[in-house]
Design a protein around this motif. Sequence first.
Motif, PDB file in Angstrom:
ATOM      1  N   ARG A  56      -3.809  14.309  -4.769  1.00  0.00           N
ATOM      2  CA  ARG A  56      -2.884  14.216  -3.806  1.00  0.00           C
ATOM      3  C   ARG A  56      -3.072  12.866  -3.136  1.00  0.00           C
ATOM      4  N   CYS A  57      -1.912  11.868  -3.016  1.00  0.00           N
ATOM      5  CA  CYS A  57      -2.147  10.477  -2.279  1.00  0.00           C
ATOM      6  C   CYS A  57      -1.345  10.473  -1.442  1.00  0.00           C
ATOM      7  N   ASN A  58      -1.722  10.015  -0.299  1.00  0.00           N
ATOM      8  CA  ASN A  58      -0.875   9.946   1.103  1.00  0.00           C
ATOM      9  C   ASN A  58      -1.173   8.849   2.079  1.00  0.00           C
ATOM     10  N   THR A  59      -0.394   8.168   2.891  1.00  0.00           N
ATOM     11  CA  THR A  59      -0.768   7.025   3.680  1.00  0.00           C
ATOM     12  C   THR A  59      -0.661   7.487   5.206  1.00  0.00           C
ATOM     13  N   LEU A  60      -1.505   6.689   5.784  1.00  0.00           N
ATOM     14  CA  LEU A  60      -1.412   6.901   7.167  1.00  0.00           C
ATOM     15  C   LEU A  60      -0.828   5.371   7.799  1.00  0.00           C
ATOM     16  N   HIS A  61       0.004   5.577   8.772  1.00  0.00           N
ATOM     17  CA  HIS A  61       0.722   4.344   9.284  1.00  0.00           C
ATOM     18  C   HIS A  61       0.235   4.408  10.856  1.00  0.00           C
ATOM     19  N   PRO A  62      -0.762   3.921  11.382  1.00  0.00           N
ATOM     20  CA  PRO A  62      -0.931   3.714  12.826  1.00  0.00           C
ATOM     21  C   PRO A  62      -0.348   2.504  13.018  1.00  0.00           C
ATOM     22  N   ASP A  63      -0.090   2.569  14.449  1.00  0.00           N
ATOM     23  CA  ASP A  63       0.740   1.614  15.308  1.00  0.00           C
ATOM     24  C   ASP A  63      -0.006   1.040  16.424  1.00  0.00           C
ATOM     25  N   GLY A  64      -1.200   0.382  16.072  1.00  0.00           N
ATOM     26  CA  GLY A  64      -2.161  -0.103  17.335  1.00  0.00           C
ATOM     27  C   GLY A  64      -3.198   0.800  17.375  1.00  0.00           C
ATOM     28  N   VAL A  65      -4.597   0.451  16.917  1.00  0.00           N
ATOM     29  CA  VAL A  65      -5.752   1.266  17.171  1.00  0.00           C
ATOM     30  C   VAL A  65      -6.682   0.318  17.853  1.00  0.00           C
ATOM     31  N   LEU A  66      -7.204   0.860  18.946  1.00  0.00           N
ATOM     32  CA  LEU A  66      -8.297   0.252  19.590  1.00  0.00           C
ATOM     33  C   LEU A  66      -9.463  -0.095  18.562  1.00  0.00           C
ATOM     34  N   THR A  67      -9.525  -1.233  17.939  1.00  0.00           N
ATOM     35  CA  THR A  67     -10.805  -1.283  17.033  1.00  0.00           C
ATOM     36  C   THR A  67     -11.065  -2.782  17.526  1.00  0.00           C
ATOM     37  N   ASP A  68     -12.224  -3.374  17.027  1.00  0.00           N
ATOM     38  CA  ASP A  68     -12.888  -4.704  17.235  1.00  0.00           C
ATOM     39  C   ASP A  68     -11.566  -5.569  16.617  1.00  0.00           C
ATOM     40  N   MET A  69     -10.936  -5.436  15.566  1.00  0.00           N
ATOM     41  CA  MET A  69     -10.175  -6.118  14.820  1.00  0.00           C
ATOM     42  C   MET A  69      -8.848  -6.279  15.672  1.00  0.00           C
ATOM     43  N   VAL A  72       0.652  -1.085  -0.103  1.00  0.00           N
ATOM     44  CA  VAL A  72       0.082   0.027   0.015  1.00  0.00           C
ATOM     45  C   VAL A  72       0.954   1.333   0.075  1.00  0.00           C
ATOM     46  N   ALA A  73       1.717   1.070   1.039  1.00  0.00           N
ATOM     47  CA  ALA A  73       2.797   2.421   0.641  1.00  0.00           C
ATOM     48  C   ALA A  73       3.577   2.666  -0.294  1.00  0.00           C
ATOM     49  N   ALA A  74       3.995   1.558  -0.992  1.00  0.00           N
ATOM     50  CA  ALA A  74       4.817   1.841  -2.201  1.00  0.00           C
ATOM     51  C   ALA A  74       3.818   2.292  -3.323  1.00  0.00           C
ATOM     52  N   LEU A  75       2.643   1.669  -3.486  1.00  0.00           N
ATOM     53  CA  LEU A  75       1.749   1.948  -4.426  1.00  0.00           C
ATOM     54  C   LEU A  75       1.435   3.524  -4.226  1.00  0.00           C
ATOM     55  N   SER A  76       1.201   3.866  -3.017  1.00  0.00           N
ATOM     56  CA  SER A  76       0.609   5.267  -2.970  1.00  0.00           C
ATOM     57  C   SER A  76       1.672   6.242  -3.431  1.00  0.00           C
ATOM     58  N   ARG A  77       3.085   5.982  -3.143  1.00  0.00           N
ATOM     59  CA  ARG A  77       3.939   6.757  -3.547  1.00  0.00           C
ATOM     60  C   ARG A  77       4.014   7.010  -5.179  1.00  0.00           C
ATOM     61  N   SER A  78       3.776   5.742  -5.748  1.00  0.00           N
ATOM     62  CA  SER A  78       3.758   5.898  -7.457  1.00  0.00           C
ATOM     63  C   SER A  78       2.306   6.534  -7.878  1.00  0.00           C
ATOM     64  N   VAL A  79       1.114   6.378  -7.128  1.00  0.00           N
ATOM     65  CA  VAL A  79       0.217   7.115  -7.351  1.00  0.00           C
ATOM     66  C   VAL A  79       0.558   8.864  -7.177  1.00  0.00           C
ATOM     67  N   ALA A  80       0.876   8.988  -6.007  1.00  0.00           N
ATOM     68  CA  ALA A  80       1.341  10.534  -5.967  1.00  0.00           C
ATOM     69  C   ALA A  80       2.091  11.071  -7.204  1.00  0.00           C
ATOM     70  N   ALA A  81       3.102  10.395  -7.552  1.00  0.00           N
ATOM     71  CA  ALA A  81       4.035  10.833  -8.367  1.00  0.00           C
ATOM     72  C   ALA A  81       3.378  10.924  -9.713  1.00  0.00           C
ATOM     73  N   LEU A  82       2.558   9.782 -10.221  1.00  0.00           N
ATOM     74  CA  LEU A  82       1.878   9.839 -11.375  1.00  0.00           C
ATOM     75  C   LEU A  82       0.809  11.156 -11.692  1.00  0.00           C
ATOM     76  N   CYS A  83       0.042  11.432 -10.480  1.00  0.00           N
ATOM     77  CA  CYS A  83      -0.824  12.414 -10.388  1.00  0.00           C
ATOM     78  C   CYS A  83      -0.220  13.706 -10.686  1.00  0.00           C
ATOM     79  N   ARG A  84       0.743  13.963  -9.877  1.00  0.00           N
ATOM     80  CA  ARG A  84       1.726  15.188  -9.826  1.00  0.00           C
ATOM     81  C   ARG A  84       2.184  15.426 -11.205  1.00  0.00           C
ATOM     82  N   ARG A  85       2.830  14.488 -12.109  1.00  0.00           N
ATOM     83  CA  ARG A  85       3.216  14.592 -13.108  1.00  0.00           C
ATOM     84  C   ARG A  85       2.315  14.788 -14.481  1.00  0.00           C
ATOM     85  N   ARG A  86       1.103  14.232 -14.101  1.00  0.00           N
ATOM     86  CA  ARG A  86       0.002  14.315 -15.083  1.00  0.00           C
ATOM     87  C   ARG A  86      -0.732  15.673 -14.731  1.00  0.00           C
ATOM     88  N   LYS A  87      -0.371  16.368 -13.921  1.00  0.00           N
ATOM     89  CA  LYS A  87      -1.174  17.625 -13.298  1.00  0.00           C
ATOM     90  C   LYS A  87      -2.688  17.114 -13.066  1.00  0.00           C
TER      91      LYS A  87
END
Length: 260
Positions: free
Chosen positions: A186-199, A167-182
């Motif tokens: 914007r494409c960004n990633t969020l990286h949590p480390d343990g979130v209190l959810t049902d999962m 997901v992280a690598a894909l997102s960097r590629s998407v961000a680069a393509l969208c910028r290049r093609r104007k």
Amino acid sequence: MMTLNQNNKNGRVHGKVALVTGGAKGIGAASVRVLAAEGAQVLISDLDVETGQALAAEIGLAAAFFRHDVSSEDGWRQVIDHVRERYGRLDILVNNAGILIAGSIEETSLQAWQKVMRVNADSVFLGCREGIALMKDSGGSIINLSSVAALAGRDDYLAYSASKGAVAALSRSVAALCRRRKYRIRCNTLHPDGVLTDMTRGSLPTGVDPDRMTIDSDPMNRMCRPEDVAASVLFLASDEARAINGVELRIDSGQMVMSI
């Protein structure tokens, strides 16, 4: 075509249309609530029809529900067609849906590996591809949920870690393509480390009190709550973040910077 949400005209995402996958529970539900509260019209995507419909009913006119299998190519085409027909545009795409299966390299079956990849990684590829097709004329923000597990090794969650790395690598590629093609997407990633959810509650050892593992209990703890992640979703979705593209934002309570 539906009239956009007129509530909270001073909201940070007023007049925008958002699609949140895995939006019925956890981080997804928290994101749906905050985006709707801040003026967006939100489509909740999930396989859990009962919970998703209940959340949409709770929020009211600012939200709707769509049953959606994020691992299905046809499912993505259907949900994007629905967004186009109902709202006429898409400004915010939150690829949040995901699953967690434990297992090291020695224990993980090919079937489990492929299942995690389909839900966690393939879905983001499909979402970005189909979402860009609708967003590229007017611009927007794509927010992909990754994990700290994408940045640091987890021996006990091999497939999950690999899927979030994709997901992280894909997102960097998407961000680069969208910028290049104007495209003004914007494409960004969020990286949590343990979130209190049902999962995550289901992955904790028996007898452990999850609430005692959060930063509310001790600032040295790593686990936060869905609302903490949703706050970053709102920021990246808003025009306040218009110059932020291709960023990997850690939501880990400082865990990654600790040397001991």
